[in-house]
Write an enzyme that holds these catalytic residues in place. Structure first.
Site, PDB file in Angstrom:
ATOM      1  N   PRO A 170      12.970  42.298  47.751  1.00  0.00           N
ATOM      2  CA  PRO A 170      13.799  40.595  47.617  1.00  0.00           C
ATOM      3  C   PRO A 170      14.468  39.643  47.618  1.00  0.00           C
ATOM      4  CG  PRO A 170      12.772  41.774  45.603  1.00  0.00           C
ATOM      5  CD  PRO A 170      12.892  43.060  46.564  1.00  0.00           C
ATOM      6  N   HIS A 171      15.700  40.993  47.467  1.00  0.00           N
ATOM      7  CA  HIS A 171      16.770  40.171  47.700  1.00  0.00           C
ATOM      8  C   HIS A 171      18.211  40.393  48.682  1.00  0.00           C
ATOM      9  CE1 HIS A 171      20.732  38.968  44.760  1.00  0.00           C
ATOM     10  NE2 HIS A 171      19.794  38.123  44.808  1.00  0.00           N
ATOM     11  N   PHE A 172      18.076  40.268  49.437  1.00  0.00           N
ATOM     12  CA  PHE A 172      16.603  39.839  50.251  1.00  0.00           C
ATOM     13  C   PHE A 172      16.614  40.315  51.288  1.00  0.00           C
ATOM     14  CE2 PHE A 172      19.120  36.343  48.326  1.00  0.00           C
ATOM     15  CZ  PHE A 172      18.591  35.854  47.202  1.00  0.00           C
TER      16      PHE A 172
END
Length: 129
Positions: free
Chosen positions: A24-26
Site C-alpha cells: 500500500p505504500h506504494f
C-alpha cells in the site's frame, strides 16, 4: 547489534519486499513509511535504558519526540543502521537521540523523551481529594 547499557545502542533493520507496508505504500514506488522509520529509531533508543538490569522488562510510554527529520527514501532491499544515545535518565524519564543511515547517508533522526512508568510514578506527588 551493540548495546552499552545507560549510554548507547546500535541496531539494524533490513527491509525486504515482503514487508506488510510496501504494497500500500506504494505499489508503483515502494518505500518505508515515516512511522516505521521512527519506530525503528525509538525501539533502538529504548534499549539504551531497558538494558540496565533494574529496568529490564519494564513498559515504556512516549512523552515526546522532537526534531524528527527524514532525509532520504528507503526502499526494499536496503538496510537501516540505527545509532542511539541516552543523554539523561532520571526518575524514570529518559532523554536522548537516534539517527539512522542507509549507505552512510542520514535517513532519519529524532530526539525522544520516554518514561518508564514503574519508576516515574514513584516520584509523582499524590493528588489531593
Amino acid at each position: 547489534f551493540d548495546v552499552y547499557p545507560g549510554k548507547s545502542a546500535k541496531g539494524l533493520k533490513c527491509f525486504t519486499y515482503n514487508e506488510w507496508f510496501f504494497p500500500p505504500h506504494f505499489e508503483d514506488d515502494p518505500n518505508v513509511p515515516g512511522f516505521v522509520q521512527v519506530e525503528c529509531l525509538v525501539q533502538t533508543f529504548i534499549m539504551t535504558f531497558l538494558s540496565i538490569s533494574e529496568h529490564s522488562g519494564n513498559k515504556t510510554n512516549f512523552v515526546s519526540m522532537n526534531n524528527v527529520t527524514f532525509k532520504r527514501k528507503i526502499i526494499p532491499g536496503q538496510t537501516l543502521l540505527i545509532d542511539s544515545h541516552l543523554t539523561s535518565f532520571r526518575r524514570g524519564l529518559a532523554k536522548g537521540h537516534a539517527t539512522s543511515t542507509v549507505n552512510d547517508e542520514i535517513a532519519c533522526s529524532a530526539d525522544f523523551v520516554i518514561t518508564v512508568p514503574a519508576v516515574f510514578e514513584k516520584f509523582m506527588i499524590p493528588k489531593k481529594k
